[in-house]
Design a protein around this motif. Structure first.
Motif, PDB file in Angstrom:
ATOM      1  N   THR A  20      19.649  25.642  66.466  1.00 26.68           N
ATOM      2  CA  THR A  20      20.394  25.879  67.713  1.00 26.68           C
ATOM      3  C   THR A  20      19.589  25.488  68.955  1.00 26.68           C
ATOM      4  O   THR A  20      20.138  25.449  70.042  1.00 26.68           O
ATOM      5  CB  THR A  20      20.763  27.367  67.834  1.00 26.68           C
ATOM      6  N   TYR A  21      18.287  25.267  68.765  1.00 19.67           N
ATOM      7  CA  TYR A  21      17.359  24.962  69.869  1.00 19.67           C
ATOM      8  C   TYR A  21      17.260  26.124  70.852  1.00 19.67           C
ATOM      9  O   TYR A  21      17.122  25.942  72.063  1.00 19.67           O
ATOM     10  CB  TYR A  21      17.774  23.676  70.597  1.00 19.67           C
ATOM     11  N   LEU A  22      17.317  27.345  70.301  1.00 24.45           N
ATOM     12  CA  LEU A  22      17.184  28.554  71.093  1.00 24.45           C
ATOM     13  C   LEU A  22      16.067  29.420  70.511  1.00 24.45           C
ATOM     14  O   LEU A  22      15.685  29.257  69.348  1.00 24.45           O
ATOM     15  CB  LEU A  22      18.498  29.349  71.084  1.00 24.45           C
ATOM     16  N   VAL A  61      25.724  31.932  64.142  1.00 25.83           N
ATOM     17  CA  VAL A  61      25.560  31.473  62.766  1.00 25.83           C
ATOM     18  C   VAL A  61      24.700  30.221  62.849  1.00 25.83           C
ATOM     19  O   VAL A  61      25.151  29.181  63.329  1.00 25.83           O
ATOM     20  CB  VAL A  61      26.914  31.177  62.104  1.00 25.83           C
ATOM     21  N   ALA A  62      23.445  30.342  62.419  1.00 26.61           N
ATOM     22  CA  ALA A  62      22.473  29.257  62.619  1.00 26.61           C
ATOM     23  C   ALA A  62      22.239  28.458  61.343  1.00 26.61           C
ATOM     24  O   ALA A  62      21.130  27.995  61.070  1.00 26.61           O
ATOM     25  CB  ALA A  62      21.150  29.836  63.129  1.00 26.61           C
ATOM     26  N   ALA A  63      23.299  28.321  60.546  1.00 28.05           N
ATOM     27  CA  ALA A  63      23.197  27.552  59.310  1.00 28.05           C
ATOM     28  C   ALA A  63      23.008  26.071  59.612  1.00 28.05           C
ATOM     29  O   ALA A  63      23.481  25.559  60.632  1.00 28.05           O
ATOM     30  CB  ALA A  63      24.447  27.764  58.466  1.00 28.05           C
ATOM     31  N   THR A  64      22.316  25.400  58.716  1.00 24.82           N
ATOM     32  CA  THR A  64      22.109  23.961  58.872  1.00 24.82           C
ATOM     33  C   THR A  64      23.421  23.220  58.668  1.00 24.82           C
ATOM     34  O   THR A  64      24.167  23.515  57.723  1.00 24.82           O
ATOM     35  CB  THR A  64      21.073  23.463  57.849  1.00 24.82           C
ATOM     36  N   PRO A  65      23.751  22.264  59.521  1.00 25.19           N
ATOM     37  CA  PRO A  65      25.003  21.509  59.360  1.00 25.19           C
ATOM     38  C   PRO A  65      25.039  20.763  58.024  1.00 25.19           C
ATOM     39  O   PRO A  65      24.011  20.326  57.504  1.00 25.19           O
ATOM     40  CB  PRO A  65      24.974  20.519  60.536  1.00 25.19           C
ATOM     41  N   GLU A  75      28.519  26.855  70.904  1.00 28.17           N
ATOM     42  CA  GLU A  75      29.644  27.710  71.262  1.00 28.17           C
ATOM     43  C   GLU A  75      30.445  28.085  70.016  1.00 28.17           C
ATOM     44  O   GLU A  75      30.879  29.229  69.866  1.00 28.17           O
ATOM     45  CB  GLU A  75      30.540  27.002  72.279  1.00 28.17           C
ATOM     46  N   TYR A  76      30.610  27.118  69.129  1.00 27.63           N
ATOM     47  CA  TYR A  76      31.325  27.372  67.871  1.00 27.63           C
ATOM     48  C   TYR A  76      30.557  28.376  67.012  1.00 27.63           C
ATOM     49  O   TYR A  76      31.151  29.205  66.319  1.00 27.63           O
ATOM     50  CB  TYR A  76      31.483  26.058  67.101  1.00 27.63           C
ATOM     51  N   GLU A  84      34.666  38.291  73.600  1.00 31.85           N
ATOM     52  CA  GLU A  84      33.364  38.154  74.254  1.00 31.85           C
ATOM     53  C   GLU A  84      32.358  37.583  73.267  1.00 31.85           C
ATOM     54  O   GLU A  84      32.472  37.765  72.054  1.00 31.85           O
ATOM     55  CB  GLU A  84      32.858  39.513  74.759  1.00 31.85           C
ATOM     56  N   THR A  85      31.343  36.902  73.815  1.00 30.52           N
ATOM     57  CA  THR A  85      30.264  36.391  72.964  1.00 30.52           C
ATOM     58  C   THR A  85      28.896  36.900  73.420  1.00 30.52           C
ATOM     59  O   THR A  85      27.893  36.656  72.758  1.00 30.52           O
ATOM     60  CB  THR A  85      30.237  34.848  72.967  1.00 30.52           C
ATOM     61  N   LYS A  86      28.850  37.598  74.551  1.00 27.84           N
ATOM     62  CA  LYS A  86      27.622  38.243  75.012  1.00 27.84           C
ATOM     63  C   LYS A  86      27.909  39.737  75.077  1.00 27.84           C
ATOM     64  O   LYS A  86      28.825  40.164  75.774  1.00 27.84           O
ATOM     65  CB  LYS A  86      27.187  37.710  76.372  1.00 27.84           C
ATOM     66  N   PHE A  87      27.101  40.517  74.357  1.00 25.18           N
ATOM     67  CA  PHE A  87      27.467  41.908  74.108  1.00 25.18           C
ATOM     68  C   PHE A  87      26.522  42.902  74.773  1.00 25.18           C
ATOM     69  O   PHE A  87      25.313  42.703  74.826  1.00 25.18           O
ATOM     70  CB  PHE A  87      27.496  42.170  72.595  1.00 25.18           C
ATOM     71  N   ASP A  88      27.139  43.997  75.245  1.00 21.78           N
ATOM     72  CA  ASP A  88      26.413  45.148  75.782  1.00 21.78           C
ATOM     73  C   ASP A  88      26.565  46.271  74.765  1.00 21.78           C
ATOM     74  O   ASP A  88      27.641  46.845  74.617  1.00 21.78           O
ATOM     75  CB  ASP A  88      26.999  45.552  77.135  1.00 21.78           C
ATOM     76  N   PHE A  89      25.486  46.583  74.036  1.00 20.27           N
ATOM     77  CA  PHE A  89      25.575  47.563  72.961  1.00 20.27           C
ATOM     78  C   PHE A  89      25.660  48.999  73.469  1.00 20.27           C
ATOM     79  O   PHE A  89      25.864  49.919  72.684  1.00 20.27           O
ATOM     80  CB  PHE A  89      24.395  47.395  71.999  1.00 20.27           C
ATOM     81  N   LYS A  90      25.539  49.179  74.752  1.00 22.87           N
ATOM     82  CA  LYS A  90      25.683  50.515  75.317  1.00 22.87           C
ATOM     83  C   LYS A  90      27.115  51.012  75.195  1.00 22.87           C
ATOM     84  O   LYS A  90      27.373  52.202  75.002  1.00 22.87           O
ATOM     85  CB  LYS A  90      25.251  50.500  76.785  1.00 22.87           C
TER      86      LYS A  90
END
Length: 281
Positions: A20-22, A61-65, A75-76, A84-90
């Motif tokens: 993912t380069y992250l 999901v960082a599986a190899t293509p 994004e996929y 949502e894709t950014k979560f606040d666990f509070k």
């Protein structure tokens, strides 16, 4: 890539992900029975995020293509919950989130879109405000920031060693914790009203005891000299204390000093009620 030790039969590490380069926490794929605790560890990671009210969390999901599933972009790859894709666990409903995450991983991990079921044992990446040190602490490992050069320690006398220890503790987790307190207190010292950002520090109310204690309600934003006095005790009392009703209490030994003017005054509080500090009698 540095491994994070856990009690589970699964591989967890922290570092730069070349898929993912992250940068973040990486849970290796558990398919084929290679890591039997893959799913259990993933659920435990979610439990830990909930326990510390983590926010800015994104799961990929960082599986190899492959030829059958090329994962077109990051994004996929993102797990989505309640759109949502950014979560606040509070505030998140953790049981619903866990169930939804499994469904999302299955769906995104399908090799053939026509098949009814995909595997949940995919390689996953978790990005958040937590760094490698934080994750090690959450899993009970030694904090890499507490490892001080042994030669320096050996050359220090008792007072110097105590000073070093206190400074290390004071700066531990300052980056994320300080950012949160700066926002909560509108970049203003709770006691003095100073807005010189370079002098503002994150002060723990209850002593630092791991990442779970570095939450906004267990801290306050103080100018560096006030922070030092807040951390120093004389005859069992802080040189500068804050009461349960948010009144500043300056130790009698500071009577006549420039700090005495704050005695009896109230502190500045965050706008959000949930961010108010919890001082005790």
């Amino acid at each position: 890539m540095n491994e994070i030790k856990t009690k589970y039969d699964a591989k967890l590490s922290y570092g730069y992900d070349n898929v993912t380069y992250l940068e973040g926490l990486i849970l290796d794929a558990g398919g084929g029975g290679r890591y039997k605790d893959h799913t259990v560890l993933f659920r435990n990671i979610l439990d830990k995020l909930k326990a510390i009210n983590a926010h800015n969390v994104t799961i990929y999901v960082a599986a190899t293509p492959t030829a059958a599933n090329n994962y077109p972009n990051n994004e996929y790859r993102k797990i989505r919950f309640e759109d949502e894709t950014k979560f606040d666990f509070k505030t998140i409903d953790l049981d619903r989130f866990k169930s939804n995450a499994n469904d999302e991983i299955r769906e995104k991990g399908k090799v053939n879109p026509e098949t009814p079921n995909g595997a949940i044992h995919k390689r996953l990446l978790v990005t958040s405000d937590l760094d490698e040190n934080d994750w090690n602490e959450l899993f009970g490992n030694s904090s890499i920031k507490l490892i001080v050069n042994q030669e320096i320690i050996n050359n220090q006398n008792e007072n110097e060693l105590e000073y070093t220890y206190q400074k290390v503790k004071k700066r531990l987790r300052q980056s994320k914790f300080r950012k949160e307190l700066l926002l909560a207190y509108d970049y203003t010292c709770a006691v003095t009203g100073s807005k010189v950002i370079e002098l503002l520090e994150a002060a723990h109310i209850q002593p630092y005891d791991g990442v779970h204690t570095s939450v906004v309600s267990n801290g306050t934003l103080l100018r560096s000299d006030i922070h030092d006095l807040f951390d120093i005790y004389v005859e069992g009392k802080r040189l500068i204390n804050i009461s349960a009703d948010y009144k500043i209490e300056v130790h009698s030994s500071l009577d006549g000093s420039e700090y005495w003017e704050y005695n009896g005054k109230g502190i500045r509080l965050p706008k959000e009620q949930n961010d108010h500090p919890k001082f005790y009698k």
